[in-house]
Design an enzyme around this catalytic site. Structure first.
Site, PDB file in Angstrom:
ATOM      1  N   CYS A  41       0.836  -1.112  -0.236  1.00 27.02           N
ATOM      2  CA  CYS A  41      -0.010  -0.070   0.050  1.00 27.02           C
ATOM      3  C   CYS A  41       0.625   1.115   0.081  1.00 27.02           C
ATOM      4  O   CYS A  41       2.027   1.097   0.561  1.00 27.02           O
ATOM      5  CB  CYS A  41      -0.688  -0.099   1.330  1.00 27.02           C
ATOM      6  N   ASP A  43       0.450   3.893   1.840  1.00 28.55           N
ATOM      7  CA  ASP A  43       0.369   4.430   2.940  1.00 28.55           C
ATOM      8  C   ASP A  43       1.647   4.754   3.499  1.00 28.55           C
ATOM      9  O   ASP A  43       2.438   3.823   3.522  1.00 28.55           O
ATOM     10  CB  ASP A  43      -0.452   3.346   4.134  1.00 28.55           C
ATOM     11  N   ARG A  45       2.710   4.899   6.356  1.00 23.06           N
ATOM     12  CA  ARG A  45       3.169   4.354   7.494  1.00 23.06           C
ATOM     13  C   ARG A  45       3.793   2.875   7.193  1.00 23.06           C
ATOM     14  O   ARG A  45       4.272   2.408   8.141  1.00 23.06           O
ATOM     15  CB  ARG A  45       2.069   4.045   8.573  1.00 23.06           C
ATOM     16  N   HIS A  97      -2.259  -3.924   5.030  1.00 22.76           N
ATOM     17  CA  HIS A  97      -1.903  -3.701   6.345  1.00 22.76           C
ATOM     18  C   HIS A  97      -3.296  -3.372   7.017  1.00 22.76           C
ATOM     19  O   HIS A  97      -4.218  -3.015   6.453  1.00 22.76           O
ATOM     20  CB  HIS A  97      -0.973  -2.253   6.456  1.00 22.76           C
ATOM     21  N   CYS A 100      -6.157  -0.187   6.773  1.00 19.67           N
ATOM     22  CA  CYS A 100      -5.733   0.611   5.630  1.00 19.67           C
ATOM     23  C   CYS A 100      -7.001   1.580   5.225  1.00 19.67           C
ATOM     24  O   CYS A 100      -8.422   1.049   5.093  1.00 19.67           O
ATOM     25  CB  CYS A 100      -5.641  -0.455   4.494  1.00 19.67           C
TER      26      CYS A 100
HETATM   27 CO    CO Z   1      -3.557   1.049   2.884  1.00 18.18          CO
END
Ligand code: CO
Length: 208
Positions: A41, A43, A45, A97, A100
């Site tokens: 992803c 993302d 993080r 994750h 998400c």
């Molecule tokens: Co995500």
């Protein structure tokens, strides 16, 4: 926010690399031979190399919203083709994750504009596994399970490609479904039983 610190960080990183290996960048410029394609992803993080502790040259990386592998997405399809048929990786990892936001958005009724067709792929995962998901009453548990099932379905999408079907015949090759738990930092192998999934779906999706 001033981004000057990124350039000073970069210089520190160069100095550190050269301190332990004077040929580090010369070697990198020789080419790459990664064993793993990682699809994760976007993302901020959920990093790829940092959470796996891998070095430059070891992992070919593709990231998009909610680690999707739609069969009409030229970007992810090109990445798979290049990694499998040219770089000859032996592993493809789809790493989702928990928490998400892409998966969360797909669980809600909201017009997200250009994101609608992208998120619809996750809604399709929900539809395929509706019987199981509807049995989960706790919203957080349902959210987490959809993250896992989304990883599984993206792995299935990978197996549908001709590049991967050829690789399965030609060499030692494995697709893996993982989840990164943001709460603990732990990387979890979902241990998806691809053999039984393969037997079930290949009757329909076999193309070579
Ligand atoms: Co995500």
């Amino acid at each position: 926010m001033d981004l000057a610190h990124i350039f000073s960080n970069n210089q520190k990183w160069i100095d550190e690399k050269l301190k332990t290996d004077a040929d580090f960048f010369r070697n990198l410029s020789q080419g790459q031979r990664p064993q793993v394609l990682y699809i994760g992803c976007s993302d901020s993080r959920v990093t790829a190399e940092e959470l796996m502790g891998t070095k430059p040259g070891e992992v070919f990386v593709h990231r998009n919203i909610a680690n999707m592998v739609p069969n009409t997405d030229l970007s992810v399809m090109s990445v798979i083709n290049y990694a499998v048929s040219h770089l000859k990786v032996n592993h493809i990892v789809v790493c989702g994750h928990y928490y998400c936001n892409g998966v969360k958005a797909a669980m809600q009724s909201a017009d997200m504009g250009i994101l609608n067709p992208w998120l619809r792929n996750i809604r399709d995962v929900y539809r395929i596994h509706k019987a199981e998901l509807d049995l989960i009453t706790e919203e957080d548990a349902k959210y987490k399970r959809l993250v896992e099932l989304n990883v599984q379905e993206q792995c299935v999408n990978i197996i549908k490609t001709s590049d991967v079907q050829k690789a399965y015949q030609d060499r030692d090759f494995t697709v893996h479904g993982w989840v990164f738990d943001i709460h603990t930092g732990k990387l979890i192998d979902l241990k998806i039983d691809f053999d039984s999934i393969l037997r079930e779906i290949m009757e329909i999706y076999r193309i070579i």
